[in-house]
Enzyme design. Structure first.
Site, short mmCIF file in Angstrom:
data_model
loop_
_atom_site.label_atom_id
_atom_site.label_comp_id
_atom_site.label_asym_id
_atom_site.label_seq_id
_atom_site.Cartn_x
_atom_site.Cartn_y
_atom_site.Cartn_z
N ASP A 35 -5.91 -7.87 6.09
CA ASP A 35 -7.29 -7.75 6.56
C ASP A 35 -8.19 -7.59 5.34
OD1 ASP A 35 -6.72 -5.20 5.70
OD2 ASP A 35 -7.06 -4.23 7.62
N ASP A 47 -2.07 -5.27 3.15
CA ASP A 47 -2.30 -5.57 4.57
C ASP A 47 -3.14 -6.84 4.77
OD1 ASP A 47 -0.84 -3.41 5.36
OD2 ASP A 47 -2.55 -2.08 5.68
N GLU A 66 -9.64 -4.96 4.09
CA GLU A 66 -9.27 -3.83 3.24
C GLU A 66 -8.04 -4.18 2.40
OE1 GLU A 66 -10.79 -0.70 2.86
OE2 GLU A 66 -12.38 -1.77 3.88
N TYR A 123 0.79 -5.62 12.99
CA TYR A 123 -0.32 -4.95 12.31
C TYR A 123 -1.34 -4.43 13.31
CZ TYR A 123 -3.74 -3.95 8.69
OH TYR A 123 -4.63 -3.31 7.86
N GLU A 164 0.80 -1.22 0.00
CA GLU A 164 0.00 0.00 0.00
C GLU A 164 0.83 1.28 0.00
OE1 GLU A 164 -2.73 -2.73 2.52
OE2 GLU A 164 -0.60 -2.48 2.19
#
Length: 881
Positions: A82, A80, A84, A302, A7
């Site tokens: 998760d 990441d 998202e 995280y 990201e």
């Protein structure tokens, strides 16, 4: 060759160093596609098809990724771990497919919970496919939020002017805040008394409280007034007490688990005063990496997680650090293992990537250092021995058993984890007393002094960020990773404000909540919202089809929206008048009608809507134009609908009023037309008297004449607050009161400081550097001002830049006139002067003059005057150089 997509650029830089030359690591900068902010981006009629849009910046980044893929063997999506992150990987892949950029490259998905070399290297050994169940849960959530927002917000705009927006979770969080405020307003304070005594029983005195009076165990409100309390106090003072029992109970306090997203936000709010957004921003930087000794290192795992478990190697390291810092007595026999029921993501808790990095040795910027220390201490404490405590209770009675006292206290026998960390609390109450002296059963006790203290019950406290996040998590509303953005939206929409770090609903927020509760009650119910979150978790687990969830929701929601669309505005206002009645029209002390208009005495007050939102108005309009904000003023003002007569101006003989207007309180002098002045924000209406009102109405006031040029200096209150002004140049003052007190020396100094800093005044366009004199053609002043891009010349509406290298202090009036003339003569410029039309000059009508004007324009374009004029500033620059 391998292309890795993450990201953020900080994350890309760190990972690129770990992976080496065979990898190209690029950043997507978050989401690369989003739903366009317009109606129709989600189409329920087309089986909830969704239109995604790539903005200009994201298009360039995707093009860079596509370019890097030329000749590459693998595309590794390492966003990441998760929902998202999974969605970002999916978006990147979908766009690359559309561009046909893969060219046979293998596509892999890897996740790592910490940005360390070992974690990244290990993740690269275990690639997988994109988890489409997590993507489906993301798509369902985005579609739900979009459909609620873009369907409900227009209804609010039509039926409730001034409302900004509504959201699926945002509206429920707002309701929590409003419901708590209603609970506070409805709270009835109750008086109660307690009786305490200083007692000695053969040793040091200690504090005991009356728990039995007249042979009856006291409940909280049994001593309800002073008379009963004083009678009980006398009984204590007259009593001869004996120690009936001394009970000691050992207890253990176990440490809390490591942080989740929610508990981190709560503790950072309690202990550091951080907002949820500030906490997450700092945590993001700690996760992505911080420069330590020339190397970028990820300091924490995280930070979006609801898991409390830690990796085995982290537990082993924690035990070693604890033994080294505090000794083996602080290390439990076996590692502490934490579990949480129904954790939605199988992530570790938030912890340092290496506990050997003691926060005291790291030189981190303020926010990062304080948050890292909090995370480090919490992780260390979670693996330490329990605190051992001894709780002591001493009961004392009189011989007849009619009066009894009790003392409680505790002793920490072994601090355990408390040596490092103690969990914060939302209230300041102390549950346990202090250490008690050693006393024996059967010993005689003497009362040294007794006190009767009055107390009043208090309403529940307003929500802080910590307590609101905790409540939302308890109810299952939203996701911890979204709490920061939800609370930020509520503040940005002006639905709430913060007072002493507590949420207070604004009238706009109460209106929106009342509207939704009246007409969309199901969609702001706590259970309904929590149930929807559980269904989204079923989607992510693969147990529920995401489109089936959307169909079920949309069928009922669309019908509810259709019903409200048929309601007239009068029906909406009637329902809101009823729902908000206690807030808008609180009961009056004299029992009179709280809705009676205080101005005309004929009409009744009710909720009205206008262009700028809702307000209270009189039913006798237009004969009576009484208005006020929704919330009634406090104190005496509430009895008069916000209007209060302050007195008579001795100079004019006119009445001065304090009024509550739609845009806030103001003072007014009865004149034609009436003279008005808004109250400064730091002046509460209740504190305004006749003297203050007259001082406001007489602003701006003249401070004196400037010693350099004899021009007046004025002080006043403007759009940007209190100020002093001199010949169009403004300087801010520190407070409202200074407007009425500032003297000539202070005003001159403030203006000089503003000019020296090159600051711009609210009206002047720039601080004045020099006054050159009057323009020979117009007689108007020509000045040199300090602008954002350097000094410039101003004459009326024309601004002309000084040539590069020109000294503003050496500029003459004649040179300035030349520069202004060049600016005025430049075609298409903002300051260019237009020739008067034939109609304005009294000649032919404008329509008849169009053709000659066009010819004249063409002829003008051929003239060489423009080049000659433009050459003059250049010559001036050379002359100055």
């Amino acid at each position: 060759m391998n292309v890795v997509v993450v990201e953020s650029p900080a994350k890309a830089k760190t990972i690129n160093r770990y992976l080496g030359p065979n990898y190209t690591v690029l950043a997507s900068y978050g989401h690369v596609r989003d739903l366009p902010s317009k109606d129709g981006s989600v189409r329920p009629a087309d089986d909830f098809a969704m239109d995604w849009e790539v903005d200009g910046k994201s298009a360039k980044r995707l093009a860079d990724i596509a370019q890097a893929l030329k000749g590459a063997d693998r595309l590794i999506l390492a966003t990441d771990p998760d929902r998202e992150g999974e969605a970002i990987s999916w978006h990147v892949l979908e766009d690359l497919k559309r561009r046909k950029a893969l060219k046979g490259a293998a596509v892999e998905r890897v996740v790592f919970n910490a940005i360390t070399k070992s974690a990244v290297s290990e993740a690269m050994k275990h690639p997988r496919d994109i988890d489409m169940e997590l993507v489906d849960a993301y798509l369902a959530r985005r579609a739900l939020d979009y459909l609620v927002g873009f369907t409900l917000s227009p209804v609010l705009w039509r039926k409730l002017p001034g409302a900004r927006s509504a959201g699926r979770v945002q509206s429920v969080a707002l309701r929590l805040i409003v419901d708590r405020e209603i609970e506070i307003e409805a709270f009835k304070t109750q008086e109660y008394w307690t009786v305490d005594a200083d007692v000695a029983a053969g040793g040091d005195p200690f504090l005991a409280r009356l728990v039995k009076h007249e042979a009856k165990r006291l409940a909280k409100f049994d001593l309800g007034d002073e008379a009963r309390a004083l009678a009980a106090k006398k009984a204590v003072e007259a009593g001869a007490f004996t120690v009936m029992s001394v009970e000691k109970k050992p207890a253990r306090r176990n440490p809390p688990p490591p942080f989740t997203t929610s508990t981190l936000q709560q503790e950072a709010s309690r202990k550091l005063g951080f907002s949820a957004q500030r906490t997450m921003q700092a945590a993001q930087k700690l996760y992505e990496g911080v420069d330590i000794g020339g190397e970028t290192v990820g300091l924490i795992t995280y930070m979006r997680t609801d898991g409390v478990q830690s990796a085995p190697e982290a537990l082993t390291e924690a035990r070693a650090v604890i033994a080294g810092l505090y000794g083996k007595d602080y290390v439990p026999e076996s590692p502490r293992l934490y579990r949480v029921k129904d954790a939605q993501e199988a992530h570790e808790a938030i912890r340092p990537t290496s506990l050997a990095r003691n926060p005291g040795r790291l030189r981190l910027e303020s926010d990062l250092g304080r948050l890292y220390e909090l995370i480090w201490k919490r992780m260390i404490a979670s693996q330490m021995e329990s605190a051992r405590i001894e709780r002591t209770t001493i009961d004392l009675d009189t011989a007849d058993g009619r009066t009894g006292l009790r003392a409680t206290g505790q002793v920490v026998l072994f601090p355990g984890y408390l040596a490092v960390y103690e969990e914060g609390r939302d209230d300041e109450a102390d549950e346990d007393g202090g250490r008690l002296p050693v006393v024996k059963e059967g010993a005689a006790a003497k009362v040294l002094a007794a006190r009767a203290d009055q107390h009043f019950t208090e309403p529940p406290p307003r929500y802080s960020e910590a307590s609101l996040v905790k409540k939302m998590e308890e109810l299952g509303i939203g996701r911890p990773s979204t709490y920061a953005s939800i609370l930020t939206v509520l503040r940005d929409r002006a639905y709430v404000r913060m007072e002493k770090n507590r949420f207070v609903p604004e009238d706009a927020g109460r209106l929106v909540t009342a509207f939704l509760e009246q007409f969309f009650a199901r969609y702001v119910e706590y259970d309904f919202t929590a149930d929807l979150e559980e269904k989204l978790d079923l989607v992510s687990a693969g147990d529920l089809d995401w489109k089936a969830l959307l169909r079920e929701f949309w069928t009922a929601f669309e019908a509810a929206v259709g019903e409200i669309g048929d309601l007239r505005m009068g029906q909406v206002l009637e329902a809101l008048n009823e729902a908000l009645g206690p807030h808008m029209f609180p009961a009056r002390a004299d029992g009179s009608d709280p809705r009676a208009c205080p101005t005309c005495g004929i009409g009744r007050l009710s909720l009205k809507t206008g262009r700028f939102g809702a307000f209270i108005g009189c039913s006798n309009y237009p004969e009576c134009r009484h208005t006020r904000p929704i919330a009634a003023s406090s104190g005496e003002d509430s009895q008069e609908g916000g209007d209060r007569e302050l007195g008579i101006d001795p100079a004019s003989g006119r009445t001065i009023w304090l009024k509550a207007g739609r845009f806030g309180p103001y003072v007014q002098e009865d004149a034609e037309p009436p003279k008005r002045a808004s109250l400064p924000k730091d002046w509460p209406p209740a504190a305004v008297d006749l003297d203050k009102a007259l001082r406001l109405l007489r602003l701006p006031r003249e401070v004196g004449l400037h010693p350099e040029d004899g021009a007046p200096i004025a002080a006043g209150i403007g759009r940007y607050g209190p100020y002093v002004q001199h010949k169009g140049a403004y300087a801010n003052l520190s407070s409202t009161d200074e407007v009425f007190e500032v003297g000539l020396n202070r005003a001159v100094a403030a203006l000089a400081e503003k000019r020296a800093s090159g600051g711009r005044g609210p009206s002047s366009g720039g601080a004045a550097l020099r006054d050159l004199g009057e323009h020979p053609r117009t007689g108007k002043p020509v000045r040199v001002l300090a602008g954002r891009y350097g000094p410039y010349i101003k004459h009326e509406a024309t601004n002309a830049n000084l040539p590069k290298g020109a000294d503003p202090q050496g500029l003459t009036l004649d040179e300035a006139v030349v520069l202004l003339a060049a600016r005025e003569g430049a075609p298409g410029k903002k300051g260019a002067r237009r020739k008067p039309s034939a109609a304005r000059a009294g000649g032919k009508p404008a329509a008849a003059a169009k053709k000659p004007a066009a010819k004249a324009k063409a002829a003008t374009a051929k003239k060489p005057s423009k080049a000659k004029t433009a050459a003059k500033p250049q010559a001036l620059a050379k002359k100055k150089a």
